[in-house]
Enzyme design. Structure first.
Site, PDB file in Angstrom:
ATOM      1  CG  ASP A   1     106.524  67.922  -1.443  1.00  0.00           C
ATOM      2  OD1 ASP A   1     106.673  69.038  -1.964  1.00  0.00           O
ATOM      3  OD2 ASP A   1     107.485  67.172  -1.159  1.00  0.00           O
TER       4      ASP A   1
ATOM      5  CD  GLU B   1     109.215  70.443  -7.964  1.00  0.00           C
ATOM      6  OE1 GLU B   1     110.121  69.661  -8.295  1.00  0.00           O
ATOM      7  OE2 GLU B   1     109.293  71.201  -6.980  1.00  0.00           O
TER       8      GLU B   1
HETATM    9  O1  FUB Z   1     109.936  67.408  -1.128  1.00  0.00           O
HETATM   10  C1  FUB Z   1     110.824  66.933  -2.071  1.00  0.00           C
HETATM   11  C2  FUB Z   1     110.597  67.607  -3.404  1.00  0.00           C
HETATM   12  O2  FUB Z   1     110.590  69.010  -3.270  1.00  0.00           O
HETATM   13  C3  FUB Z   1     109.268  67.316  -4.057  1.00  0.00           C
HETATM   14  O3  FUB Z   1     109.217  66.091  -4.706  1.00  0.00           O
HETATM   15  C4  FUB Z   1     109.165  68.482  -4.991  1.00  0.00           C
HETATM   16  O4  FUB Z   1     107.892  68.672  -5.524  1.00  0.00           O
HETATM   17  C5  FUB Z   1     109.638  69.612  -4.128  1.00  0.00           C
HETATM   18  O5  FUB Z   1     108.624  70.141  -3.351  1.00  0.00           O
END
Ligand code: FUB
Length: 467
Positions: A184, A350
């Site tokens: 991320d 997301e």
């Molecule tokens: O890294 C944890 C979670 O996994 C993130 O918040 C999401 O976007 C996914 O990449």
């Protein structure tokens, strides 16, 4: 594969070719620590490789088809005496002549980095784009046993000569951009220095608690500034799930937005905001409570992103399963809830991120689950930071199985100030053996077409050239 020339590498390392010539490098030269290279044998075209990705002491080093593995990636450490250590990126252990032997045929292994001269190597320029690696303790050269071209042939030291099996191409590799497991990544630039703020990965259920900050002036060499926020230690309302941060500056203060929750009891995630006087922290909780609490809006309250427009106004984006966006108030730690808009393009999961170029705003997001190799990035365009947004304009980043690249997503984008050069930071499954909780941070170029649409990114194993 992109191959950095010796001259280019020397430039990156702050060396002149004279200094990597036959004489030991002058004491006053300084290599830039941290460059990572593949060592490619001239004779075979194969890479120096810790066999079977072993992390054990004494694991043998051989040559193998170059495959992007971290067990073929060697991080240079300048010893300041004309020699370097080369540490395998997967293990952190050093290229070493076994037993500090002075004999021809002594096996090359990895061993915990120490002060041993059998781990110290000098680059001797062949004059035509290759180097010999000369071991300090013996004066002998890194070679392939029997001059073999076979996969798996072991490396040894041997009296230096003219054999091409003793000649190595130093190929600078900048992906993964960060050593270790980080996901991320949020990339940004403050005052000409680039920063990366990732999730610390490698924990079952993404249960890490710490955020690191990294900085670079060339997008290739990154300095780890250590832990800038630990949600377990520093945040009263969370102790777990330190995910997907982002940052914005206003009036000399740095606002760090993040997702977090608790490991037990109510494990819902919330968005928090912390503040510091420096982009490298340390950050302190700005509110003492979440900025966005779980359940206040649709979907999970995770994955914040901030976009600041030319007029200085900043906008907050977040959400998994539903995407929300709102102008931030001038204090950067509050917003008018009546202004929250929800925009759910088809495929949205997301990882929202927004940029502006030439008056067009680009809203980007990640599709599918981060545990899927099909995790990918798509986008829409709009006429303001909060839309209205077009429908889904297309995918701009996805897996490339021909290179073994999977699970490419949760990205961010940075513009080189004063130019139309753009870079994308994103994570993918670690190579080798990665998955949705073992991810690595990558940086590649992002280009626009003449009509303003975004060209699909070509994910690379090698990364980018230094700025
Ligand atoms: O890294 C944890 C979670 O996994 C993130 O918040 C999401 O976007 C996914 O990449």
């Amino acid at each position: 594969m992109r191959r950095g020339s010796l001259a280019a590498l020397a430039a990156v390392l702050g060396l002149t070719l004279a200094l990597v010539g036959a004489a030991p490098a002058a004491a006053d030269h300084h290599l830039t620590d941290g460059a990572s290279v593949n060592l490619i044998d001239r004779h075979s075209g194969r890479c120096a490789d810790v066999i079977s990705q072993s992390t054990a002491d004494e694991a043998e080093v051989g040559q193998y088809d170059c495959n992007g593995g971290l067990n073929q990636l060697w991080r240079l450490r300048d010893l300041g005496n004309g020699y370097v250590q080369l540490a395998a990126r997967h293990s952190g252990k050093c290229l070493d002549v076994t037993g500090a032997s002075g004999d021809d045929g002594a096996q090359i292994i990895q061993w915990p980095c120490s002060s041993g001269e059998n781990q110290q190597w000098r680059f001797q320029d062949t004059g035509d784009g290759y180097v010999q690696l000369v071991a300090r303790h013996s004066g002998k050269c890194l070679d392939v046993r029997d001059g073999s071209t076979a996969n798996g042939a072991r490396l040894e030291q041997r009296t230096c000569g003219s054999a091409q099996s003793q000649q190595w191409e130093l190929s600078l590799v900048s992906n993964p951009a960060l050593p270790g497991l980080f996901a991320d990544p949020n990339i940004t630039v403050f005052d000409g220095t680039y920063y990366l703020y990732p999730t610390t990965d490698g924990f079952a259920g993404w249960s890490g608690t710490q955020f690191h900050a990294f900085s670079s002036t060339d997008l290739v060499h990154w300095t780890d500034h250590g832990v800038v926020l630990d949600v377990d230690a520093d945040i009263s309302w969370a102790d777990n799930s330190a995910w997907a941060p982002t940052i914005a500056e206003k009036d000399g203060r740095y606002y760090f937005y993040f997702s977090a929750g608790r490991a037990s009891g109510d494990t819902s995630k919330h968005l928090g905001v912390a503040v510091a006087d420096s982009p490298t922290g340390p950050f302190h909780d700005a509110l003492g409570h979440p900025l966005v609490s779980a359940g206040a809006y649709g979907g999970q309250a995770i994955d914040p992103a901030v976009f600041t427009d030319d007029d200085g106004r900043s906008y907050l984006y977040w959400g998994q399963g539903a995407s929300h966006q709102v102008p931030l108030n001038d204090d950067m730690t509050s917003f008018d809830a009546s202004q929250v808009r929800t925009y759910d393009p088809s495929g949205y999961n997301e990882g929202s991120f927004v940029i502006e170029r030439g008056g067009t705003y680009y809203f980007m997001w990640s599709e599918n689950d981060t545990r899927s190799e099909d995790y990918r990035v798509a986008y829409a365009t709009g006429s303001s930071p909060t839309g209205p947004w077009s429908g889904r304009a297309g995918v701009i980043l996805q897996k490339d199985l021909s290179q073994g690249i999977k699970g490419t997503g949760h990205h961010s984008v940075v513009q080189v100030p004063g130019t139309d050069e753009w870079y994308i930071a994103y994570h993918r499954f670690a190579i080798p053996d990665g998955d949705g909780t073992h991810r690595e941070t990558m940086i590649d170029r992002l280009y626009f077409n003449a009509d303003g649409s975004i060209r699909p990114v070509v994910p690379t194993l090698d990364g980018v050239d230094p700025l």
